[in-house]
Design a protein around this motif. Sequence first.
Motif, short mmCIF file in Angstrom:
data_model
loop_
_atom_site.label_atom_id
_atom_site.label_comp_id
_atom_site.label_asym_id
_atom_site.label_seq_id
_atom_site.Cartn_x
_atom_site.Cartn_y
_atom_site.Cartn_z
N ALA A 18 -51.73 84.60 17.08
CA ALA A 18 -50.53 84.94 17.85
C ALA A 18 -50.01 86.29 17.36
CB ALA A 18 -49.47 83.86 17.69
N LYS B 76 -47.60 88.20 17.98
CA LYS B 76 -46.18 88.32 17.69
C LYS B 76 -45.85 88.20 16.20
CE LYS B 76 -43.54 84.58 18.34
NZ LYS B 76 -43.62 83.39 19.18
N ASP C 299 -53.31 85.57 21.21
CA ASP C 299 -52.22 85.18 22.10
C ASP C 299 -51.22 86.33 22.11
OD1 ASP C 299 -50.19 83.18 23.31
OD2 ASP C 299 -49.19 83.86 21.51
N ARG D 87 -48.04 76.60 31.34
CA ARG D 87 -47.34 76.33 30.10
C ARG D 87 -46.29 75.26 30.37
NH1 ARG D 87 -44.28 80.46 25.96
NH2 ARG D 87 -43.73 78.88 24.42
N HIS E 125 -51.05 74.74 28.51
CA HIS E 125 -50.60 75.31 27.24
C HIS E 125 -49.30 74.59 26.86
CE1 HIS E 125 -48.37 78.86 25.16
NE2 HIS E 125 -49.11 78.25 24.26
N TYR F 167 -46.66 74.63 23.58
CA TYR F 167 -46.31 75.13 22.25
C TYR F 167 -44.90 74.65 21.96
CZ TYR F 167 -44.67 78.46 18.71
OH TYR F 167 -44.13 79.03 17.59
N SER G 29 -42.16 76.06 15.76
CA SER G 29 -42.71 76.96 14.73
C SER G 29 -42.35 76.43 13.35
CB SER G 29 -42.12 78.35 14.95
OG SER G 29 -42.73 79.29 14.11
N GLY H 66 -47.53 76.98 15.28
CA GLY H 66 -46.44 76.32 14.60
C GLY H 66 -46.76 75.82 13.21
N GLU I 165 -53.30 78.36 18.39
CA GLU I 165 -52.92 79.79 18.28
C GLU I 165 -51.92 79.89 17.14
OE1 GLU I 165 -51.14 80.73 22.08
OE2 GLU I 165 -49.64 79.19 21.77
N LEU I 166 -52.38 80.40 16.03
CA LEU I 166 -51.54 80.45 14.83
C LEU I 166 -51.10 81.88 14.55
CD1 LEU I 166 -53.64 78.14 12.49
CD2 LEU I 166 -51.77 77.53 14.02
N GLY I 167 -49.84 82.02 14.20
CA GLY I 167 -49.33 83.31 13.78
C GLY I 167 -49.05 83.27 12.29
N ARG I 168 -47.90 82.75 11.97
CA ARG I 168 -47.42 82.71 10.59
C ARG I 168 -48.47 82.17 9.60
NH1 ARG I 168 -41.96 81.86 9.73
NH2 ARG I 168 -41.81 80.96 11.80
N TYR J 284 -43.62 87.88 10.77
CA TYR J 284 -42.24 88.07 11.22
C TYR J 284 -41.48 88.98 10.25
CZ TYR J 284 -43.85 84.39 14.23
OH TYR J 284 -44.61 83.68 15.13
#
Length: 388
Positions: free
Chosen positions: A41, A43, A62, A135, A181, A183, A186, A224, A264-267, A368
């Motif tokens: 992700a 972002k 993503d 979504r 989708h 989500y 987080s 998340g 879809e992983l960000g953090r 972030y």
Amino acid sequence: MSRLAERVGQTPFYALDRRRVTERVQAVRSVLPPGVSLYYAVKANPMPALLGHLAGLVDGMDVASGGELNAALNAGCPPSAICFAGPGKSEQELRQAVAAGALLHVESMRELSLLGALVRSWGLTGARRPRVALRVNPDFELRSAGMRMGGGAQVFGVDAEQVPAMLAAVASEGLCFEGFHVYAGSQILKAEVLVSALERTLAMLQGWASLCPSPVLSVNVGGGWGIPYHAGEGPLDTAAVGQALACAMQQMRQCWPQATMTVELGRYLVGEAGIYVCRVLERKVSRGQIFVVTDGGMHHHLAATGHFGQVIRRPFPVALAGASSEALPERVNVVGPLCTPMDMLAQHVELPRAEPGDFFVVFQSGAYGASASPQGFLSHPACAEVLL
Ligand SMILES: *Cc1c(COP(=O)(O)O)cnc(C)c1O
């Protein structure tokens, strides 16, 4: 630390460790069952060098804006492996995503109509039609999620109740239906929260099997996955999540034998790989309280000040590095240079007595960070970002 600071050429800065990112991706892959893809992700951290590094490691990205779409493409991510979510997509962004061949996570009837109009005006047929997944804002809530983004009233996604009408519109607008989708939150640290969300998501989606215009090809179950920031928090049990994904895959394939799943992983992929480093300008005592004033602050690292969606403000893990780091610890507030009491990087933390020139380090800062902070506020210099 001073050597690193010399190398970067300034403080404050963010430094990310590419080896730790690579290891984290490998660790996640080792718990994902076959048939589950891993997306990043953007972002969470859109630094171009990081995206370039990740493009070779993950299965896709993503994105949540036209700018992020370009960043993912520039990083070398294949367009077909990009998915685009976001509650306020402009017509231009929809066109951009369709022209690129990305998968659109559709979040309103308006988006479906605009895409349908594009099919007609561009004369799109077959594989060139817009690729869409719905979504869904589920009819259940994730409890204990750090930041809730699903369940109840939400701007994200379409309410589960509206999905049947949306599926009919996907078909009538001539779009290429690929799946769903969901989500829902987080910074989740409890595996059982993710597992139960997954089970309920699957049950919800399968209820619509007979309404889908074509068999589902992919289900994106969101991100998340959390990382520990504060005392008392432990790491997420990823093996348990992996097992739940394996069960979910099995269940999904009874309905849709061809379908794959995406997380879809960000953090989780980058958060622990980064530090934020600033320099102590002075140590100030005011009526018994000690303030360590640094050249960095909330304009670079909003999350560390507890103002990035946190419900409770608690300090990130921090450390002091410098000549005096052997000194006896004392209880201090670490603040930045901005003229606002919000600019507090750490409140009531124990640190060795700080001297001007020492380095103040905030860990768990890879996600972030700079892009999620108000850099223009008070017109201080921008921070640097390096990938080591
Ligand atoms: C923000 C976001 C993510 C990433 O969330 P993390 O908590 O960083 O893993 C994934 N998907 C969507 C749609 C998002 O908006």
